[in-house]
Design a protein around this motif. Structure first.
Motif, PDB file in Angstrom:
ATOM      1  N   GLU A   1      56.116 -32.985   4.691  1.00 50.04           N
ATOM      2  CA  GLU A   1      55.574 -33.256   6.018  1.00 50.04           C
ATOM      3  C   GLU A   1      56.642 -33.067   7.083  1.00 50.04           C
ATOM      4  O   GLU A   1      56.396 -32.500   8.145  1.00 50.04           O
ATOM      5  N   GLN A   2      57.848 -33.541   6.768  1.00 50.20           N
ATOM      6  CA  GLN A   2      58.933 -33.441   7.747  1.00 50.20           C
ATOM      7  C   GLN A   2      59.361 -31.990   7.944  1.00 50.20           C
ATOM      8  O   GLN A   2      59.731 -31.603   9.046  1.00 50.20           O
ATOM      9  N   TRP A   3      59.315 -31.192   6.868  1.00 46.73           N
ATOM     10  CA  TRP A   3      59.616 -29.762   7.036  1.00 46.73           C
ATOM     11  C   TRP A   3      58.642 -29.139   7.999  1.00 46.73           C
ATOM     12  O   TRP A   3      59.021 -28.419   8.916  1.00 46.73           O
ATOM     13  N   LEU A   4      57.349 -29.414   7.758  1.00 46.88           N
ATOM     14  CA  LEU A   4      56.323 -28.813   8.606  1.00 46.88           C
ATOM     15  C   LEU A   4      56.470 -29.311  10.034  1.00 46.88           C
ATOM     16  O   LEU A   4      56.313 -28.557  10.989  1.00 46.88           O
ATOM     17  N   ALA A   5      56.800 -30.604  10.169  1.00 48.57           N
ATOM     18  CA  ALA A   5      56.924 -31.175  11.507  1.00 48.57           C
ATOM     19  C   ALA A   5      58.123 -30.596  12.246  1.00 48.57           C
ATOM     20  O   ALA A   5      58.144 -30.544  13.465  1.00 48.57           O
ATOM     21  N   SER A   6      59.120 -30.151  11.488  1.00 47.10           N
ATOM     22  CA  SER A   6      60.361 -29.727  12.128  1.00 47.10           C
ATOM     23  C   SER A   6      60.235 -28.391  12.839  1.00 47.10           C
ATOM     24  O   SER A   6      61.068 -28.053  13.674  1.00 47.10           O
ATOM     25  N   GLY A   7      59.213 -27.618  12.500  1.00 50.56           N
ATOM     26  CA  GLY A   7      59.060 -26.323  13.136  1.00 50.56           C
ATOM     27  C   GLY A   7      60.000 -25.264  12.597  1.00 50.56           C
ATOM     28  O   GLY A   7      60.012 -24.136  13.066  1.00 50.56           O
ATOM     29  N   GLU A   8      60.786 -25.619  11.574  1.00 49.61           N
ATOM     30  CA  GLU A   8      61.636 -24.606  10.942  1.00 49.61           C
ATOM     31  C   GLU A   8      60.747 -23.695  10.111  1.00 49.61           C
ATOM     32  O   GLU A   8      59.686 -24.102   9.658  1.00 49.61           O
ATOM     33  N   SER A   9      61.226 -22.463   9.881  1.00 43.49           N
ATOM     34  CA  SER A   9      60.370 -21.548   9.138  1.00 43.49           C
ATOM     35  C   SER A   9      60.286 -21.991   7.674  1.00 43.49           C
ATOM     36  O   SER A   9      61.301 -22.280   7.036  1.00 43.49           O
ATOM     37  N   LEU A  10      59.050 -22.072   7.193  1.00 40.50           N
ATOM     38  CA  LEU A  10      58.847 -22.472   5.805  1.00 40.50           C
ATOM     39  C   LEU A  10      59.352 -21.397   4.861  1.00 40.50           C
ATOM     40  O   LEU A  10      59.700 -21.660   3.722  1.00 40.50           O
TER      41      LEU A  10
ATOM     42  N   LEU B   1      58.929 -36.784  17.850  1.00 43.05           N
ATOM     43  CA  LEU B   1      59.380 -37.311  16.570  1.00 43.05           C
ATOM     44  C   LEU B   1      58.154 -37.748  15.800  1.00 43.05           C
ATOM     45  O   LEU B   1      57.322 -38.479  16.321  1.00 43.05           O
ATOM     46  N   TYR B   2      58.013 -37.252  14.581  1.00 42.91           N
ATOM     47  CA  TYR B   2      56.870 -37.656  13.771  1.00 42.91           C
ATOM     48  C   TYR B   2      57.361 -38.448  12.569  1.00 42.91           C
ATOM     49  O   TYR B   2      58.197 -37.988  11.804  1.00 42.91           O
ATOM     50  N   ILE B   3      56.879 -39.666  12.439  1.00 42.12           N
ATOM     51  CA  ILE B   3      57.180 -40.446  11.234  1.00 42.12           C
ATOM     52  C   ILE B   3      55.857 -40.791  10.566  1.00 42.12           C
ATOM     53  O   ILE B   3      55.039 -41.504  11.137  1.00 42.12           O
ATOM     54  N   GLY B   4      55.624 -40.248   9.410  1.00 43.01           N
ATOM     55  CA  GLY B   4      54.374 -40.478   8.699  1.00 43.01           C
ATOM     56  C   GLY B   4      54.424 -41.771   7.916  1.00 43.01           C
ATOM     57  O   GLY B   4      55.443 -42.457   7.909  1.00 43.01           O
TER      58      GLY B   4
ATOM     59  N   ARG C   1      47.938 -36.291  12.783  1.00 43.55           N
ATOM     60  CA  ARG C   1      48.562 -35.112  12.207  1.00 43.55           C
ATOM     61  C   ARG C   1      48.232 -33.864  12.993  1.00 43.55           C
ATOM     62  O   ARG C   1      49.085 -32.997  13.159  1.00 43.55           O
ATOM     63  N   LEU C   2      47.019 -33.759  13.457  1.00 46.93           N
ATOM     64  CA  LEU C   2      46.715 -32.524  14.173  1.00 46.93           C
ATOM     65  C   LEU C   2      47.350 -32.538  15.558  1.00 46.93           C
ATOM     66  O   LEU C   2      47.715 -31.484  16.082  1.00 46.93           O
ATOM     67  N   MET C   3      47.536 -33.742  16.120  1.00 46.88           N
ATOM     68  CA  MET C   3      48.269 -33.826  17.379  1.00 46.88           C
ATOM     69  C   MET C   3      49.749 -33.496  17.148  1.00 46.88           C
ATOM     70  O   MET C   3      50.416 -32.951  18.018  1.00 46.88           O
ATOM     71  N   ALA C   4      50.240 -33.822  15.969  1.00 48.77           N
ATOM     72  CA  ALA C   4      51.646 -33.526  15.655  1.00 48.77           C
ATOM     73  C   ALA C   4      51.837 -32.071  15.253  1.00 48.77           C
ATOM     74  O   ALA C   4      52.959 -31.611  15.103  1.00 48.77           O
ATOM     75  N   GLY C   5      50.728 -31.352  15.057  1.00 53.09           N
ATOM     76  CA  GLY C   5      50.823 -29.937  14.697  1.00 53.09           C
ATOM     77  C   GLY C   5      50.935 -29.699  13.216  1.00 53.09           C
ATOM     78  O   GLY C   5      51.294 -28.612  12.785  1.00 53.09           O
ATOM     79  N   LEU C   6      50.634 -30.731  12.412  1.00 49.42           N
ATOM     80  CA  LEU C   6      50.772 -30.571  10.963  1.00 49.42           C
ATOM     81  C   LEU C   6      49.506 -30.048  10.332  1.00 49.42           C
ATOM     82  O   LEU C   6      49.503 -29.650   9.186  1.00 49.42           O
ATOM     83  N   ASN C   7      48.436 -30.096  11.082  1.00 48.85           N
ATOM     84  CA  ASN C   7      47.142 -29.759  10.523  1.00 48.85           C
ATOM     85  C   ASN C   7      46.453 -28.808  11.494  1.00 48.85           C
ATOM     86  O   ASN C   7      46.279 -29.130  12.660  1.00 48.85           O
ATOM     87  N   GLN C   8      46.115 -27.619  11.012  1.00 47.08           N
ATOM     88  CA  GLN C   8      45.484 -26.661  11.914  1.00 47.08           C
ATOM     89  C   GLN C   8      44.025 -26.469  11.581  1.00 47.08           C
ATOM     90  O   GLN C   8      43.380 -25.565  12.090  1.00 47.08           O
ATOM     91  N   ASP C   9      43.523 -27.336  10.732  1.00 40.76           N
ATOM     92  CA  ASP C   9      42.171 -27.167  10.231  1.00 40.76           C
ATOM     93  C   ASP C   9      41.194 -27.946  11.108  1.00 40.76           C
ATOM     94  O   ASP C   9      40.640 -28.949  10.694  1.00 40.76           O
ATOM     95  N   PHE C  10      41.025 -27.515  12.343  1.00 41.44           N
ATOM     96  CA  PHE C  10      40.130 -28.236  13.253  1.00 41.44           C
ATOM     97  C   PHE C  10      39.676 -27.289  14.357  1.00 41.44           C
ATOM     98  O   PHE C  10      40.218 -26.206  14.520  1.00 41.44           O
ATOM     99  N   GLU C  11      38.658 -27.717  15.092  1.00 43.21           N
ATOM    100  CA  GLU C  11      38.188 -26.928  16.226  1.00 43.21           C
ATOM    101  C   GLU C  11      38.750 -27.554  17.492  1.00 43.21           C
ATOM    102  O   GLU C  11      38.973 -28.748  17.558  1.00 43.21           O
ATOM    103  N   GLY C  12      38.942 -26.736  18.513  1.00 46.45           N
ATOM    104  CA  GLY C  12      39.475 -27.257  19.754  1.00 46.45           C
ATOM    105  C   GLY C  12      40.935 -26.883  19.898  1.00 46.45           C
ATOM    106  O   GLY C  12      41.431 -25.992  19.199  1.00 46.45           O
ATOM    107  N   GLU C  13      41.634 -27.576  20.792  1.00 42.59           N
ATOM    108  CA  GLU C  13      42.996 -27.165  21.070  1.00 42.59           C
ATOM    109  C   GLU C  13      43.866 -28.381  21.364  1.00 42.59           C
ATOM    110  O   GLU C  13      43.413 -29.349  21.966  1.00 42.59           O
ATOM    111  N   VAL C  14      45.099 -28.328  20.917  1.00 39.67           N
ATOM    112  CA  VAL C  14      46.075 -29.355  21.273  1.00 39.67           C
ATOM    113  C   VAL C  14      47.165 -28.666  22.082  1.00 39.67           C
ATOM    114  O   VAL C  14      47.667 -27.619  21.685  1.00 39.67           O
ATOM    115  N   ARG C  15      47.495 -29.239  23.250  1.00 40.04           N
ATOM    116  CA  ARG C  15      48.468 -28.578  24.118  1.00 40.04           C
ATOM    117  C   ARG C  15      49.649 -29.478  24.407  1.00 40.04           C
ATOM    118  O   ARG C  15      49.536 -30.701  24.491  1.00 40.04           O
ATOM    119  N   TRP C  16      50.797 -28.838  24.530  1.00 41.65           N
ATOM    120  CA  TRP C  16      52.029 -29.500  24.946  1.00 41.65           C
ATOM    121  C   TRP C  16      52.510 -28.710  26.155  1.00 41.65           C
ATOM    122  O   TRP C  16      52.637 -27.495  26.072  1.00 41.65           O
TER     123      TRP C  16
END
Lengths: 222, 222, 252
Positions: free
Chosen positions: B81-90, A94-97, A62-77
């Motif tokens: 989750e998919q909303w957040l993953a989509s990068g659209e404004s919440l 594409l993220y499928i949970g 999730r944090l690699m997918a950008g869904l979770n920002q509650d961590f230390e460090g950095e994820v880059r694209w």
């Protein structure tokens, strides 16, 4: 499930950026899940996160997918912090949970249509073909509540065929699939990395046949 | 933006296939109205006096009842989750969801309330005030309620909690809405009250989506 | 100046530093609080002149008014602490916010109770839908909402964030609610007797009241410090410095 993908995938991804985690640490409820973790997903990579339950596989995904920002460090694209280029990043991965986001009163076709609405270039024909490919031909107009769990999972996985993204992030995609479905999905993963895409996946399923496979073990912290 | 539009369409289709979603609040509204003559006094003069307040209280409770489901399904099935993953404004997504909620709760109430107010012997002069105060007031109920719905979406049996959290915030709308109808009934000016409702609507429309967006992020399951 | 503030801010973020410094600060709040409240109470009850209209029953303002003021400012402080937590992710702020909620609600409850007790001799009933009492009641509801929400969340982090968001929404709403209630009140026959008319208050009635208000603020600060210290110990219970502290206590 032997039909080929509708679009020739080799021409799909002209450019491919790397996704990388730099010194990522994360704790949950006072428990350290991982510390100073470095990971990079490059063109042609198939990376499987393995580890016992509670090791933090889904959290890392999730944090690699950008869904979770509650961590230390950095994820880059593309060497840019994903939070700074999130719009762009979101269109490229594409993220499928493990929750499939399927609405039960809607048909597979309607569900799929919603999934791809962020990619306006996807055509209606592609959706029909994708559903046919995941052996749901004839079910296009049946509400998903009448489908089995495995069939619903296939609706979610049909996104793999229609979403034009080089990076796939998949959380336990094999859940509820039958033997034929598992074989099909393995084939898709292999094909995707072969054609220059990349995959980051969590799964308890052994993916031994795919040469590009790399496993990352989590849960070393006690 | 496309995902927001797709979500609005999808939710409207879902509501059309689950008529209970918008019919149940209406029936609840009708039943609550029926309680007052039975419990207090069926005398038409007395009813005419309390009609304004009673209709507004019933509309408020009916809205509150329908709010619990606003984000619950989206949180549970992975749509969030998919909303957040989509990068659209919440922010836009929150506005879209509130719009749908208003279409299936506030709008039908606004249309039906004048009919049901007949049963409460509401004075003739008050009908347009009732219609316009509900037209301006129910969107605010949906907006403020969405904050509570987003905060409690992940909580088991969050319905009661939602009421506790949101009811105090509804007081100003209730005061001005009911007062507009009451004043119209005794042939007094009520434009001021509608003006207040309109300005509350503007404030709520700009500010609450921030709170909804923030609250939604809390519901990502680990 | 700016640098010093920044340093203070960073220190405030450190639970250990807070725990140590607050132990030293605590008496500087607790003792003046007790002094102010004793002086204010004795002065207000025994020496201030009786009100020419309400007689001795007005003396309840020495508790009612400070409690009401604090109940309102406590809500604002809780919301601001919550905002600091949301924006800068400072955990200390979340703990302070969590400490404030029940204290603010208690002050609110005290204000309501004393208001009702005051109402009996003044209006002849325990409860009147007076603008002040009504908005105080709604404020109590707002506190209840925040506390119920915090209790219902399954992790401490989401509880803190949800509470912070709700208290901010509440903070924006408080002036609107207050204004609407006052507007509503003027519409339905205004109360025959206002509870408080500060502007016309005699000096020797006002001074003890001001002392009581200061005393209540100091009491509030003392309570917040004590509760936040408990929160720090609980949240940092697995950290080394807390373990050492407990050991030192045990050895003594």
């Amino acid at each position: 499930m032997t039909r080929s993908v509708p679009v020739d995938p080799s021409s799909r991804f002209t450019t491919h950026c790397d996704l990388s985690a730099h010194n990522v640490s994360c704790e949950r409820d006072d428990r350290l899940l991982f510390e100073d973790l470095n990971l990079s997903v490059k063109k042609g990579d198939l990376i499987q996160l393995v580890g016992p339950n509670g090791a933090g596989k889904t959290t890392l995904l999730r944090l690699m997918a950008g869904l979770n920002q509650d961590f230390e460090g950095e994820v880059r694209w593309c060497d840019e912090n994903i939070q700074e280029c999130f719009q762009d990043y979101a269109r490229q991965r594409l993220y499928i949970g493990h929750l499939s986001a399927i609405k039960k009163v809607l048909t597979p076709l309607e569900n799929l249509r919603w999934f791809v609405s962020s990619w306006p270039e996807v055509k209606e024909d592609d959706l029909w073909q994708a559903l046919e490919e995941v052996t749901l031909a004839g079910y296009e107009d049946v509400p998903c509540q009448q489908l089995s769990a495995g069939q619903q999972r296939r609706v979610a996985l049909a996104r793999l065929l229609v979403t034009p993204t080089p990076l796939w992030i998949l959380d336990e995609p094999f859940t509820a699939l039958d033997k034929a479905g598992v074989d099909w999905l393995e084939g898709q993963l292999a094909k995707h990395v072969e054609f220059g895409g990349s995959v980051l996946i969590t799964s308890h399923h052994a993916l031994n046949d795919i040469p590009a496979l790399r496993q990352i073990e989590l849960g070393m912290h006690k | 933006m496309s995902l927001v539009v797709a979500t609005i369409k999808r939710d409207l289709v879902i509501a059309a296939r689950n008529p209970g979603e918008w019919l149940n609040p209406l029936m609840f509204f009708l039943m609550v109205l029926a309680l007052f003559p039975l419990a207090v006094d069926p005398d038409p003069k007395f009813l005419a006096k309390i009609a304004a307040g009673v209709v507004w209280v019933a509309a408020l409770l009916a809205t509150l009842l329908s709010l619990d489901a606003l984000f619950k399904a989206d949180v549970e099935d992975g749509t969030l989750e998919q909303w957040l993953a989509s990068g659209e404004s919440l922010y836009a997504m929150a506005l879209g969801k509130v719009f749908v909620h208003w279409c299936i709760s506030g709008l039908p109430l606004t249309l039906v309330a004048p009919l049901l107010a007949l049963m409460m012997n509401l004075p003739e002069e008050a009908y347009s005030a009732l219609f316009f105060s509900l037209l301006l007031g129910t969107p605010i109920l949906s907006l403020l309620g969405a904050v509570g719905a987003a905060l409690t979406a992940g909580v088991r049996s969050g319905g009661l909690l939602l009421s506790l959290v949101i009811l105090p915030l509804y007081i100003p709308i209730l005061i001005f809405g009911a007062s507009a109808v009451y004043h119209a009934g005794i042939e007094m000016e009520y434009a001021g009250q509608l003006g207040f409702l309109a300005s509350f609507l503007c404030i709520a429309m700009t500010l609450t989506p921030f709170a909804v967006a923030g609250a939604l992020k809390l519901n990502l399951s680990r | 100046m700016w640098e010093a503030l920044k340093r203070l801010y960073h220190r405030m973020g450190s639970p250990k530093w807070f725990y140590e410094i607050s132990a030293r600060w605590l008496p500087w709040f607790a003792i003046p609080a007790a002094l102010c409240m004793i002086v204010g109470t004795v002065w207000g009850l025994a020496f201030a002149p009786a009100d020419y209209q309400q007689g001795n029953s007005f003396r309840i303002i020495y508790i009612h008014v400070p409690a009401a003021i604090l109940a309102q400012s406590a809500y604002a402080m809780m919301a601001i602490a919550g905002a600091i937590f949301l924006i800068w992710r400072m955990k200390m702020a979340a703990w302070v916010a969590a400490s404030i909620a029940p204290i603010g609600a208690s002050f609110c409850f005290i204000a309501l109770m004393t208001g009702a007790i005051w109402g009996k001799p003044t209006w002849g009933t325990w409860w009147v839908w007076d603008a002040r009492l009504t908005s105080m009641l709604l404020l109590l509801f707002l506190y209840f909402g925040v506390m119920a929400l915090q209790k219902a969340m399954d992790t401490e982090d989401t509880a803190a964030k949800a509470g912070a968001i709700l208290s901010l929404v509440g903070l924006v709403n408080i002036p609107i609610i207050k204004y609407s209630v006052e507007w509503w009140n003027t519409l339905h026959q205004p109360a025959t007797l206002k509870l408080t008319e500060e502007s016309t208050m005699a000096m020797d009635m006002l001074i003890p009241l001001l002392i009581m208000i200061v005393g209540f603020y100091l009491l509030f600060a003392t309570l917040i410090f004590m509760r936040t210290r408990n929160q720090v110990l609980w949240h940092e219970r697995k950290k080394n410095w807390v373990k050492k502290l407990i050991q030192a206590q045990a050895e003594r």
